[in-house]
Design an enzyme around this catalytic site. Structure first.
Site, PDB file in Angstrom:
ATOM      1  CB  SER A 262      16.312   2.051   4.979  1.00 20.70           C
ATOM      2  OG  SER A 262      17.019   2.418   4.794  1.00 20.70           O
ATOM      3  CE  LYS A 263      10.600   1.843  -1.547  1.00 22.82           C
ATOM      4  NZ  LYS A 263      11.235   2.083  -2.864  1.00 22.82           N
ATOM      5  NE  ARG A 264      17.991   5.799   1.122  1.00 21.81           N
ATOM      6  CZ  ARG A 264      18.911   7.169   2.188  1.00 21.81           C
ATOM      7  NH1 ARG A 264      19.799   6.408   2.374  1.00 21.81           N
ATOM      8  NH2 ARG A 264      17.810   7.247   2.892  1.00 21.81           N
ATOM      9  CG  ASP A 267      14.700   0.793  -2.820  1.00 16.78           C
ATOM     10  OD1 ASP A 267      14.017  -0.147  -3.300  1.00 16.78           O
ATOM     11  OD2 ASP A 267      14.197   1.580  -3.153  1.00 16.78           O
ATOM     12  CB  SER A 286       7.430  -0.063  -2.318  1.00 22.75           C
ATOM     13  OG  SER A 286       7.496   0.781  -2.288  1.00 22.75           O
TER      14      SER A 286
END
Ligand code: GLU
Length: 502
Positions: A262-264, A267, A286
């Protein structure tokens, strides 16, 4: 493969395209090219609530940047166009009507409140409400109501949806190129909505109608669509259309632990999950692979290995080589673990393959200090340092001493390189350098190394302080190359600076 291969990538423009989506597009492209087929882009934008401005352009830009543009799609070879489902709206209703006429679908008038009530009642009893064969005759639809009631409701303008009538007591035998045979008991299927009260088809109807009208031969998509396969096959059967073949690609998993990437995760661990940078309407940025300094060749290569491998040791593949080697039968069922270090490894490799002049231009554009520096000089520097670089952003750290004299010396390096006799030795070396007329790498090497051997001095005793003088640290490429590039005057000046400091 006898039939004409036509595959499609069918994203919904709901935001930036996740690299999982790019991987799906890539596998479609590879399969198409492998079989001299056509790669179609279709924009599935029937869900107006989830539509995001700019997302379609982002998808197109991403495919172009990666280097595998579509053959057919919005504004390109519009043979089966339009390719945006929102522009095909008028097309779908007749197909929903056809299914009603053939008894494969029905009108449902249940309001949102009614459905919600059913759901809550079921939940209270620890059950899940499924709208299908076991209860549809008790619900508010054209199967339970009389023909007159249905007509009058429609004439009165009452909201309705059209639902698919899933068959009862049947075992479906589905085929997936990657997963093999799959058996599904139709009793577990719900009667999915095909057409909504807002006059738009749902994903399921639009997707099947379009795949049919666009003569799609193979549907290659993510594993999250596997649960829809039974309904899709039933729809083809209801329409009496030949179904395409299906291949559901494995999930892309987090670098560690369970679950989808996921994007998380990106990050948290510091890597992008999008091909290009994306700025949301709220202004959040992003990261993208492109802006982070990845070469498209590296992205394509690492994406190809997310779920596929050639069955050999070879890891480096150009897009052309992938087209040659790609085979859907070699795609794994199991989820593919994402490895951010490996993406860097690929980038480092493709860095070495880039043209030095192009790299130099990009470096120059990135680095204020280089504005007035001759591009050929930068190119020579790049050729010396790129083997240590993964990104163009690494260049300055690896090469600043080619452009500016060290302003200080690394403390540890200084202690290690400077001995009691260093100033004296450096003075000697300086005089040798001053006397070299033909200031080339060769001449520098011959004279300095010759002097070292003649005087029987340890190599490090000279090379370490010399490097420190030139670089400010004990790093960098070949000392003789550095001296040659920065020139005689600058070399002498830097040696003087260090002697003074000692
Ligand atoms: N619109 C769907 C998506 O966003 C397409 C799924 C499919 O390929 O059938 O992924």
């Amino acid at each position: 493969m006898t039939k004409n291969v036509r595959v499609r990538f069918a994203p919904s423009p709901t935001g930036p395209l996740h690299i999982g989506g790019v991987r799906t597009a890539l596998f479609n492209y590879l399969f198409a090219k492998r079989h001299n087929g056509t790669f179609v882009l279709r924009i599935e934008d029937t869900d107006q609530n989830r539509y995001v401005e700019g997302a379609e352009q982002y998808i197109i830009d991403a495919l172009n940047w990666c280097g595998f543009p579509f053959d057919e799609g919005p504004n390109i070879n519009e043979k089966f166009g339009p390719y945006r489902q929102s522009e095909r709206k008028h097309l779908y209703k007749q197909y929903a009507d056809e299914l009603i006429a053939s008894g494969n679908a029905y009108y449902a008038f249940d309001t949102a409140e009614e459905l919600d009530k059913h759901r809550k009642e079921h939940e209270a009893n620890g059950k899940t409400f499924i709208y299908n064969w076991h209860n549809r005759l008790k619900l508010n639809n054209s199967l339970s109501l009389s023909a007159e009631e249905v007509q009058s409701k429609i004439a009165a303008g009452e909201d309705y949806v059209i639902r698919f009538k899933s068959p009862q007591d049947e075992t479906l035998h589905l085929k997936d190129i990657i997963r093999g045979d799959i058996k599904i008991d139709t009793n577990i299927l719900d009667d999915k909505v095909l057409f909504k009260s807002d006059g738009m088809p749902t994903y399921h109807l639009a997707n099947i109608v379009d795949d049919h009208l666009m003569e799609i031969s193979h549907v290659i998509r993510g594993e999250e669509w596997l649960p829809s396969l039974a309904l899709h096959i039933l729809l083809y059967r209801a329409f009496k259309w030949e179904a395409p073949e299906f291949a559901h690609l494995p999930l892309i998993l987090k670098p560690t632990g369970k679950g989808k990437l996921s994007k998380r995760d990106g990050d948290k661990l510091g890597f992008p999950v999008f091909p290009l940078q994306w700025k949301s309407q709220e202004g959040d940025i992003s990261r993208g692979y492109k802006e982070d300094g990845y070469f498209p060749e590296a992205v394509v290569n690492f994406l190809a290995f997310l779920g596929w491998n050639p069955g050999t040791e070879q890891e480096l593949f150009s897009l052309e080589e992938l087209v040659e080697a790609f085979n859907l039968n070699k795609v794994n069922k199991a989820g593919a673990r994402f490895d951010p270090d490996k993406t860097k490894w690929f980038n480092h490799h493709y860095m070495q393959e880039q043209d030095n002049l192009k790299l130099a231009e990009a470096f120059k554009n990135n680095q204020e200090e280089l504005t007035t520096i001759d591009i050929n000089y930068i190119e020579m520097v790049v050729s010396l340092i790129k083997e240590r670089a993964t990104f163009i952003n690494d260049f300055w750290g690896l090469s600043h001493f080619f452009f500016t004299s060290p302003s200080n010396y690394d403390e540890k390096a200084f202690k290690k390189a400077i001995k009691d006799d260093t100033a004296e030795i450096l003075t000697k070396v300086k005089s040798i350098i001053t006397h070299i007329d033909d200031f080339t790498v060769n001449a520098l090497q011959t004279d300095i190394k010759g002097w070292i051997t003649d005087n029987n001095i340890g190599f490090g005793k000279i090379m370490m302080p010399l490097r420190l003088a030139l670089v400010g640290a004990l790093q960098g490429p070949d000392v003789f190359e550095i001296m040659f590039l920065i020139g005689k005057n600058e070399t002498v000046k830097r040696i003087d600076n260090l002697i003074e400091k000692i």
